[in-house]
Each structure stands twice: as C-alpha cells, then as structure tokens.
Design an enzyme around this catalytic site. Structure first.
Site, mmCIF file in Angstrom:
data_model
loop_
_atom_site.group_PDB
_atom_site.id
_atom_site.type_symbol
_atom_site.label_atom_id
_atom_site.label_comp_id
_atom_site.label_asym_id
_atom_site.label_seq_id
_atom_site.Cartn_x
_atom_site.Cartn_y
_atom_site.Cartn_z
ATOM 1 N N LYS A 1 0.829 -1.224 0.000
ATOM 2 C CA LYS A 1 0.000 0.000 0.000
ATOM 3 C C LYS A 1 0.857 1.265 0.000
ATOM 4 O O LYS A 1 0.585 2.193 -0.727
ATOM 5 C CB LYS A 1 -0.853 0.064 1.273
ATOM 6 C CG LYS A 1 -2.128 -0.682 1.222
ATOM 7 C CD LYS A 1 -3.090 -0.279 2.340
ATOM 8 C CE LYS A 1 -2.512 -0.100 3.720
ATOM 9 N NZ LYS A 1 -2.085 -1.295 4.428
ATOM 10 N N ARG B 1 -10.278 1.843 8.250
ATOM 11 C CA ARG B 1 -9.868 0.480 8.598
ATOM 12 C C ARG B 1 -10.952 -0.255 9.356
ATOM 13 O O ARG B 1 -10.771 -1.424 9.684
ATOM 14 C CB ARG B 1 -8.634 0.553 9.465
ATOM 15 C CG ARG B 1 -7.348 0.421 8.611
ATOM 16 C CD ARG B 1 -6.319 -0.122 9.328
ATOM 17 N NE ARG B 1 -5.040 -0.458 9.406
ATOM 18 C CZ ARG B 1 -3.935 0.169 9.038
ATOM 19 N NH1 ARG B 1 -3.982 1.285 8.391
ATOM 20 N NH2 ARG B 1 -2.783 -0.341 9.295
ATOM 21 N N ARG C 1 10.912 -6.480 5.322
ATOM 22 C CA ARG C 1 10.792 -5.054 5.626
ATOM 23 C C ARG C 1 11.272 -4.763 7.056
ATOM 24 O O ARG C 1 11.889 -3.734 7.317
ATOM 25 C CB ARG C 1 9.322 -4.626 5.479
ATOM 26 C CG ARG C 1 9.105 -3.153 5.684
ATOM 27 C CD ARG C 1 7.716 -2.741 5.281
ATOM 28 N NE ARG C 1 6.748 -3.005 6.338
ATOM 29 C CZ ARG C 1 5.460 -2.725 6.256
ATOM 30 N NH1 ARG C 1 4.966 -2.218 5.145
ATOM 31 N NH2 ARG C 1 4.641 -2.969 7.241
ATOM 32 N N ARG D 1 10.834 -1.119 11.877
ATOM 33 C CA ARG D 1 9.565 -0.677 12.469
ATOM 34 C C ARG D 1 9.270 -1.520 13.709
ATOM 35 O O ARG D 1 9.331 -2.745 13.646
ATOM 36 C CB ARG D 1 8.421 -0.856 11.452
ATOM 37 C CG ARG D 1 8.274 0.327 10.539
ATOM 38 C CD ARG D 1 7.203 0.104 9.488
ATOM 39 N NE ARG D 1 5.888 -0.231 10.034
ATOM 40 C CZ ARG D 1 4.764 -0.012 9.367
ATOM 41 N NH1 ARG D 1 4.783 0.559 8.183
ATOM 42 N NH2 ARG D 1 3.620 -0.361 9.890
ATOM 43 N N ARG E 1 -1.450 -8.115 13.435
ATOM 44 C CA ARG E 1 -1.983 -7.182 12.430
ATOM 45 C C ARG E 1 -2.737 -7.908 11.325
ATOM 46 O O ARG E 1 -3.702 -7.386 10.763
ATOM 47 C CB ARG E 1 -0.849 -6.316 11.867
ATOM 48 C CG ARG E 1 -0.397 -5.285 12.904
ATOM 49 C CD ARG E 1 0.951 -4.709 12.607
ATOM 50 N NE ARG E 1 0.915 -3.880 11.426
ATOM 51 C CZ ARG E 1 1.971 -3.658 10.639
ATOM 52 N NH1 ARG E 1 3.127 -4.245 10.904
ATOM 53 N NH2 ARG E 1 1.863 -2.882 9.609
HETATM 54 P P1 AMP Z 1 0.079 1.392 8.804
HETATM 55 O O1 AMP Z 1 1.358 2.120 8.590
HETATM 56 O O2 AMP Z 1 -1.039 1.882 7.947
HETATM 57 O O3 AMP Z 1 0.253 -0.106 8.738
HETATM 58 O O4 AMP Z 1 -0.378 1.713 10.320
HETATM 59 C C1 AMP Z 1 0.435 1.410 11.420
HETATM 60 C C2 AMP Z 1 -0.418 1.308 12.680
HETATM 61 O O5 AMP Z 1 -1.072 2.557 12.932
HETATM 62 C C3 AMP Z 1 -1.537 0.275 12.624
HETATM 63 O O6 AMP Z 1 -1.099 -1.027 12.959
HETATM 64 C C4 AMP Z 1 -2.505 0.838 13.653
HETATM 65 O O7 AMP Z 1 -2.059 0.599 14.987
HETATM 66 C C5 AMP Z 1 -2.401 2.327 13.415
HETATM 67 N N1 AMP Z 1 -3.364 2.802 12.373
HETATM 68 C C6 AMP Z 1 -3.062 3.330 11.150
HETATM 69 N N2 AMP Z 1 -4.180 3.666 10.490
HETATM 70 C C7 AMP Z 1 -5.214 3.340 11.310
HETATM 71 C C8 AMP Z 1 -6.631 3.436 11.189
HETATM 72 N N3 AMP Z 1 -7.222 3.941 10.071
HETATM 73 N N4 AMP Z 1 -7.382 2.993 12.227
HETATM 74 C C9 AMP Z 1 -6.822 2.513 13.362
HETATM 75 N N5 AMP Z 1 -5.493 2.373 13.528
HETATM 76 C C10 AMP Z 1 -4.688 2.797 12.516
#
Ligand code: AMP
Length: 205
Positions: free
Chosen positions: A27, A102, A141, A147, A158
């Site tokens: 993504k 999400r 990654r 991370r 996740r």
């Molecule tokens: P990402 O980089 O999009 O994988 O997001 C990293 C982390 O941020 C996720 O595992 C969640 O803990 C939090 N997060 C990001 N976007 C959302 C969202 N739309 N709703 C809830 N938690 C989010």
C-alpha cells in the site's frame, strides 16, 4: 467556491481514492506512486499517527500502545487526526487515503463527512495478496525499515486485525460499486500499471 464544491458536479480530475490491503501488500509504495500521478495529497493515517507518536503529542501518546501491539487505534482518535487534515484547503481537490478507513465505523464516519461536504469516494482499491507472501515481505521489511510493529508477534496480530476489522470493508464498498481488486502479487510496476488503468476507466465513466 471551487468547481468541485458545486452540488452534483465533480471535476473529472478531482479524485478521492481509498487504498485497502493487508499489511505488507505494498500500500505504501503504490500509494506514493499514485499520489504523484494524480497530484493529490497522500493521507496515510499510519504516517500521521507515527508522527504524532514521535512528537509525543497527546494524540500520539494515546495511540502509541495500540500501534506497538499491532492493534487498531480507536476510531475516535483516528477521526480526530483525519478530520484536521481533511479540513485543509489542499484536500479540496481530492486526496488518497492510505490505511484509512480500517473499520466499518471509520467508513461510516468518512461517508458522513463527505456527504455533508458534497463529495464522494471515486474508487476503492484493494491490494490483494496471499498471506504467506505477505508474511515473507514483512519480515524482509522489518530488517530494512526497523519498524517496532514488524516483529513476528505483531505481524501475526496485524493480520488477524485486518481479517476481523478491515476486510468487512471490502463487502461494504463492493456493494456500493466502488471496489477494484488488484492482484498485488506481481512486480510493483505491473501492479501500478493495473491501478492506473482502473483509475482511468473510472475517470472516463
Ligand atoms: P500502517 O502504517 O497503515 O500499517 O499503520 C500502522 C499502525 O497505525 C496500525 O497497525 C494501527 O495501529 C495504526 N493505524 C493506522 N491507520 C489506522 C486506522 N485507520 N485505524 C486505526 N489504527 C490505525
């Protein structure tokens, strides 16, 4: 008032795109390419929350524990962060949501927000990939990006969170005629070409 705000009329160039995909599907990479192509702002809630966390602001402090465990940050906190960005004039001509919505709750809040602003989602792109491939990608990654949420336990968490809380959105958007499912198990260039052609088909329709 700009063209895009006139009721019932959307500038053909103004697009609101939503990216949905399990962790590791690409993504981030694909949305960075797509924002350059569409020339719209990139709204990654993951990036926004990581920034809030790094800057130790109150929202970041609330979100940190959930993020580190690989769980979703509560909808109210996410909507607070996104709402601020959406009000920004740069978003008036469209934007690309990466990792948002999400949950069905977030999707409903976004619909409500857009409805009251006379806007609508142009297309929802699903990046689809098999779980084993995703886990292998995320482990790679974890080695390069460092991370904290890419440990084997949080990767697993996740994936479960995606299945339970985010994948119901696919049905939600399919029923609204907005979903395009793209096979993400190809080279980044091939995936991007596919995304581009679907965007162009929607733009023309
Ligand atoms: P990402 O980089 O999009 O994988 O997001 C990293 C982390 O941020 C996720 O595992 C969640 O803990 C939090 N997060 C990001 N976007 C959302 C969202 N739309 N709703 C809830 N938690 C989010």
């Amino acid at each position: 008032m700009g063209w895009t705000r006139i009721a019932g009329f959307e500038d053909a160039r103004s697009m609101i795109v939503v990216f949905i995909g399990p962790p590791g599907a690409g993504k981030g990479t694909q949305s960075r390419r797509l924002v350059e192509y569409l020339r719209v702002p990139h709204l990654s809630t993951g990036d926004m929350l990581r920034k809030a966390k790094a800057e130790k602001d109150p929202v970041g402090a609330l979100a940190a524990g959930f993020m580190d465990r690989g769980q979703l940050v509560p909808d109210a906190i996410v909507m607070e962060v996104v709402g601020h960005r959406l009000e920004h004039p740069e978003c008036q001509n469209g934007c690309l949501f990466d990792g948002f919505p999400r949950t069905l709750g977030q999707a409903a809040s976004l619909d409500e927000y857009l409805r009251t602003h006379n806007r609508r989602i142009s297309v929802v792109l699903e990046l689809a990939a098999a779980e084993e491939e995703l886990i292998a990608r995320m482990k790679r990654r974890a080695l390069t990006e460092n991370r904290v949420d890419d440990t084997p336990e949080t990767i697993h968490e996740r994936m479960i969170v995606y299945e339970r809380q985010t994948s119901p959105l696919l049905k939600y958007y399919r029923e609204r005629g907005l979903l395009e499912s793209v096979n993400a198990m190809r080279s980044p260039d091939e995936v991007f070409q596919d995304i581009q052609s679907r965007i162009e088909a929607r733009r023309g329709s």
